[in-house]
Design an enzyme around this catalytic site. Sequence first.
Site, PDB file in Angstrom:
ATOM      1  N   CYS A  44      50.903  12.458  41.196  1.00  0.00           N
ATOM      2  CA  CYS A  44      50.561  13.869  40.997  1.00  0.00           C
ATOM      3  C   CYS A  44      50.278  14.619  42.289  1.00  0.00           C
ATOM      4  O   CYS A  44      49.985  15.812  42.246  1.00  0.00           O
ATOM      5  CB  CYS A  44      49.401  13.971  40.020  1.00  0.00           C
ATOM      6  SG  CYS A  44      49.870  13.252  38.443  1.00  0.00           S
ATOM      7  N   HIS A  70      42.334  20.223  41.744  1.00  0.00           N
ATOM      8  CA  HIS A  70      43.270  19.528  40.862  1.00  0.00           C
ATOM      9  C   HIS A  70      42.826  19.762  39.410  1.00  0.00           C
ATOM     10  O   HIS A  70      43.610  20.194  38.591  1.00  0.00           O
ATOM     11  CB  HIS A  70      43.269  18.041  41.230  1.00  0.00           C
ATOM     12  CG  HIS A  70      44.376  17.253  40.626  1.00  0.00           C
ATOM     13  ND1 HIS A  70      45.693  17.634  40.698  1.00  0.00           N
ATOM     14  CD2 HIS A  70      44.371  16.071  39.944  1.00  0.00           C
ATOM     15  CE1 HIS A  70      46.437  16.735  40.077  1.00  0.00           C
ATOM     16  NE2 HIS A  70      45.668  15.783  39.610  1.00  0.00           N
ATOM     17  N   HIS A 102      49.136  20.343  33.172  1.00  0.00           N
ATOM     18  CA  HIS A 102      49.353  19.558  34.389  1.00  0.00           C
ATOM     19  C   HIS A 102      50.854  19.355  34.564  1.00  0.00           C
ATOM     20  O   HIS A 102      51.475  18.603  33.814  1.00  0.00           O
ATOM     21  CB  HIS A 102      48.639  18.206  34.262  1.00  0.00           C
ATOM     22  CG  HIS A 102      48.656  17.395  35.512  1.00  0.00           C
ATOM     23  ND1 HIS A 102      49.400  17.742  36.620  1.00  0.00           N
ATOM     24  CD2 HIS A 102      48.005  16.257  35.844  1.00  0.00           C
ATOM     25  CE1 HIS A 102      49.215  16.841  37.570  1.00  0.00           C
ATOM     26  NE2 HIS A 102      48.379  15.926  37.126  1.00  0.00           N
TER      27      HIS A 102
END
Lengths: 214, 377
Positions: free
Chosen positions: B146, B272, B306
């Site tokens: 990620c 994040h 996400h």
Amino acid sequence: MPPHYFASMNNPVIRKYVSVDKRSVKVNGTDLLLNEQGADFGEFMKQIYHACSISYLKFFKMDPQSKLGFVAAKILLQDDDRDRFEPEEKAIVLANSASSLNTDEKYFESINDIPSPAVFVYTLPNIVAGEICIHHNLKGENTFFIQEEFDIQFMVSYLNILFSTTNTRKAIAGWVEVDLDDNYRAFLMDVEKEGSSEIQGNFTVDFIHQIFKL
Amino acid sequence: MPVYLESENIITSLGFSVEENLKAMGEGISGIRMCNNPALSDQPFPVSLVDKNRLDAALSGFSLPDDSTFGKLVFLSVREALKGSSVDPSDPRTVFILSTTKGNIELMRGKGSNAGNSRLLLWHSAEQIRRYYGNPNKAIVVSNACISGLLAMIAGQRLIKNGDYDHAVIVGADVVSKFIVSGFQSFLSLSTNPCKPFDRDRDGLTLGEGAGTVVLSNRRPDRKTVIELVSGASANDANHISGPSRTGEGLFIALKQALKGIVEDPGFISAHGTATPFNDDMESIALTRAGLAHIPANSLKGFIGHTLGAAGIIESLIGAGCLSENMMLKNMGLQHQGLVNALNTPIENLKQPFLTFVKTASGFGGCNAAALFRKHE
């Protein structure tokens, strides 16, 4: 090819390199272990694990690509003095062509049955880097590149950038791959920013081409 | 030699440009919807999906190098970004960089039928797009969980600063597929509700799909307000392959390295913030250790989910847009903060002068990245 300018006067050296394929394990180009019986991947990894007196139970939970990278890194860093550098000064830069497709295919097969989180977590190429970081306490720069074939010129250039513009003083770098046909190859180098080893001036594209092919 | 954000595009559930996304987010609109599609999951689940009809309409008449959803997202996003760019994509001083976690994984089939399928190879996807534009350099692919998108931008900035290239066309994309949905479900990390970053009741993440493209250049763009990618760094927790560090180790190191030599506080932090219990706590610990707990921080996951390998690029470009407009977006989905260490997480948009922001990302494999962006007027 673009020109490559090196920003500083660093003189990085390859202190050691390890290669693992279906025929053998080599350290600095010399055979450490031969796969004389032609053992399959899993069996050969177990032989290496025992021959190198590795004791790390998590190894048996890893996917093939992580097992491969783990044993190569273990042999590479066996005699390394951990305390010469801070953990955050030690980088890992890896590459391969097949990403994590070997394990992706295994995970895919499980989706319509019971999807396994223990397999899913390995469906990223950088997990092998994570496993190596955990075992050797490497907390520095991390990057996984996907390339058709090992791009040595790019790797040399990128490591030079890390050595000259970041806090990186040591890098574990190379190629780790188990592909969809179960072919496998690991080639890892221990590269340091400043040369203190007896091997001088070896951090060049030409030299790495030679040792990668051996 | 400064490296600037020269041109950009993003494609998400909220729109097909940075402006469209910024407008929707500014108005507090989330692109997360309940999805009842057995091709993705047996149970209905909240997710942020790109409008495929609109994607096809935008691409009608083109002969695409790859007609998968992933191929379409990459193609359209790069095309839109280059429309607004003065950089020549065929210039030998330009490099293409692709960031993705899973690329065309939705094309995967049963064992034995994948080995000959070059579309599954991430480098092949990158080669297709750079060849389409007649670029002579091998494309670079970053696939690092990620943090891929942010790391691709950091790598591009470094290659330009080092003189290897003058420009980089950096595209990140990931598609929501059954492969990914089932995996996160098996991990019990998907929430059954739209995600609530930093909230005391957060119980998991929401997936999103999309693409983001940024053209980085050492040539200052010809406009009044420009954004520079000042510095960036990555670091590893060396702790666990899927669990966030309990000390925020890697993120703390990445922040420390990215902000080395920077005296002023950043204006805001685009965190994040996946809304899993452990991730958000980890971030609160790392930001506190880095002395940044008082800086306003947001997560964009409540707007667009996400977006995995695209997240670093999409979220950096939203941050850059906010910097230009002197605003910071609220934490969509957050009601009552509940973190190990308290952070400054606004629940209303902030309108005030901002000069810089920090983007962070963390991922499986213990990886973390941070980068600093600065506005020049």
